[in-house]
Design a protein around this motif. Structure first.
Motif, PDB file in Angstrom:
ATOM      1  N   MET A  71       4.017   1.445  -2.306  1.00  0.00           N
ATOM      2  CA  MET A  71       5.010   1.381  -1.559  1.00  0.00           C
ATOM      3  C   MET A  71       5.621   2.506  -0.901  1.00  0.00           C
ATOM      4  N   THR A  72       6.022   3.077   0.688  1.00  0.00           N
ATOM      5  CA  THR A  72       6.923   3.531   0.714  1.00  0.00           C
ATOM      6  C   THR A  72       8.551   3.313   1.407  1.00  0.00           C
ATOM      7  N   HIS A  73       8.759   3.820   0.378  1.00  0.00           N
ATOM      8  CA  HIS A  73      10.973   3.244   1.296  1.00  0.00           C
ATOM      9  C   HIS A  73      11.327   4.873   2.082  1.00  0.00           C
ATOM     10  N   LEU A  74      11.906   4.432   3.060  1.00  0.00           N
ATOM     11  CA  LEU A  74      12.146   5.494   4.069  1.00  0.00           C
ATOM     12  C   LEU A  74      13.676   5.330   4.003  1.00  0.00           C
ATOM     13  N   ARG A 104      10.560  -3.863   5.399  1.00  0.00           N
ATOM     14  CA  ARG A 104      11.639  -4.306   5.657  1.00  0.00           C
ATOM     15  C   ARG A 104      11.817  -3.050   6.650  1.00  0.00           C
ATOM     16  N   GLY A 105      12.850  -3.651   7.267  1.00  0.00           N
ATOM     17  CA  GLY A 105      13.408  -2.253   8.147  1.00  0.00           C
ATOM     18  C   GLY A 105      12.797  -2.031   9.316  1.00  0.00           C
ATOM     19  N   SER A 106      12.756  -0.936  10.166  1.00  0.00           N
ATOM     20  CA  SER A 106      11.562  -1.549  11.764  1.00  0.00           C
ATOM     21  C   SER A 106      11.720   0.172  12.017  1.00  0.00           C
ATOM     22  N   GLY A 107      10.812   0.784  12.598  1.00  0.00           N
ATOM     23  CA  GLY A 107       9.882   1.679  12.290  1.00  0.00           C
ATOM     24  C   GLY A 107       9.114   2.333  13.770  1.00  0.00           C
ATOM     25  N   LEU A 108       7.912   3.001  12.773  1.00  0.00           N
ATOM     26  CA  LEU A 108       6.687   3.158  14.099  1.00  0.00           C
ATOM     27  C   LEU A 108       5.995   3.772  13.430  1.00  0.00           C
ATOM     28  N   ARG A 138       1.648   8.956   9.981  1.00  0.00           N
ATOM     29  CA  ARG A 138       2.965   8.921   9.801  1.00  0.00           C
ATOM     30  C   ARG A 138       3.984   7.707   9.960  1.00  0.00           C
ATOM     31  N   LEU A 139       4.597   7.711   8.950  1.00  0.00           N
ATOM     32  CA  LEU A 139       5.445   7.007   9.141  1.00  0.00           C
ATOM     33  C   LEU A 139       7.390   7.100   9.642  1.00  0.00           C
ATOM     34  N   ILE A 140       7.933   6.773  11.012  1.00  0.00           N
ATOM     35  CA  ILE A 140       9.914   6.773  11.504  1.00  0.00           C
ATOM     36  C   ILE A 140      10.163   5.418  11.546  1.00  0.00           C
ATOM     37  N   ASN A 141      11.320   6.199  10.507  1.00  0.00           N
ATOM     38  CA  ASN A 141      12.333   5.521  10.432  1.00  0.00           C
ATOM     39  C   ASN A 141      13.101   5.094  11.764  1.00  0.00           C
ATOM     40  N   THR A 142      13.276   4.351  12.395  1.00  0.00           N
ATOM     41  CA  THR A 142      13.676   4.241  13.356  1.00  0.00           C
ATOM     42  C   THR A 142      15.270   3.725  13.676  1.00  0.00           C
ATOM     43  N   LEU A 147      13.388   1.741   5.808  1.00  0.00           N
ATOM     44  CA  LEU A 147      12.140   0.956   5.623  1.00  0.00           C
ATOM     45  C   LEU A 147      11.078   1.511   5.317  1.00  0.00           C
ATOM     46  N   SER A 148      11.177   0.347   4.586  1.00  0.00           N
ATOM     47  CA  SER A 148       9.637  -0.330   3.408  1.00  0.00           C
ATOM     48  C   SER A 148       8.023  -0.195   3.989  1.00  0.00           C
TER      49      SER A 148
END
Ligand code: PA5
Ligand code: NI
Length: 187
Positions: A71-74, A104-108, A138-142, A147-148
């Protein structure tokens, strides 16, 4: 015959927190992300011990055919006008894919093939992302909250960060109050 019931690990879908024995946690801090963000002065202005993302991994078997679960939490935020992101990688074993699930959260999710063609997918709670082999990710938190994303990948895949030393072909920035993708030649 007596039946054995093993207690499986569990994940809280609202927070992405694992409940399991032997969760392995790795924190990636600003200082670990040299060369990742475009605005070097803005990156240097951030205390190097600032956590940018954490990865929690379940303790699972290794070897051909086995799977890792992480699990990545960004954390939300920007470095200059660029959103927080993971370092990103190809798999060492290029043919090996991976699946990400938005929690959880929102991103790309930024994806890029060997020919440097890049594309994006929206990550939100419940989204499912099938990352083919030969594809960097790559995860990006926008968003404004953590962002999980849950990832499942073959334990033999390995990580190749070096092949992206020149960076991805796309950067995601906040410009004129809007989230924008910007194509770049060299990172
Ligand atoms: O396996 C994956 O793709 C993820 O678990 C990533 O490793 C995680 O998001 C951290 O990113 P990176 O390995 O690019 O630092
Ligand atoms: Ni991966």
């Amino acid at each position: 015959m007596s039946i054995t019931f093993n207690k499986p690990p569990s994940v809280a879908f609202l927070t992405g927190q694992f409940t399991a024995e032997n969760v392995i946690k790795k924190v990636t801090r600003s200082g670990d992300l040299s060369g990742v963000f475009h605005d070097i002065a803005a990156w240097q202005a951030i205390p190097s011990d600032t956590p940018i993302y954490e990865v929690e991994m379940l303790n699972s078997l290794q070897g051909e055919g086995e799977l890792y679960v992480g699990m990545t939490h960004l954390h939300p935020g920007r470095v200059g006008n660029e959103f927080h992101m993971t370092r990103g990688h190809f798999h060492q074993r290029r043919e090996q894919g991976e699946v990400y699930f938005g929690i959880r959260g929102s991103g790309l999710l930024l994806l890029q093939n060997e020919q440097r063609k890049a594309w994006l997918e929206h990550v939100s709670p419940g989204s499912v992302h099938i990352i083919p082999g030969d594809t960097a990710h790559r995860l990006i938190n926008t968003g404004s909250e953590v962002l999980s994303a849950l990832a499942v990948w073959p334990s033999i895949a390995g990580h190749d960060y070096g092949s992206l030393a020149q960076g991805f072909a796309l950067r995601v920035i906040l410009q004129d109050g809007k989230i924008q993708g910007k194509e770049v030649q060299n990172g």
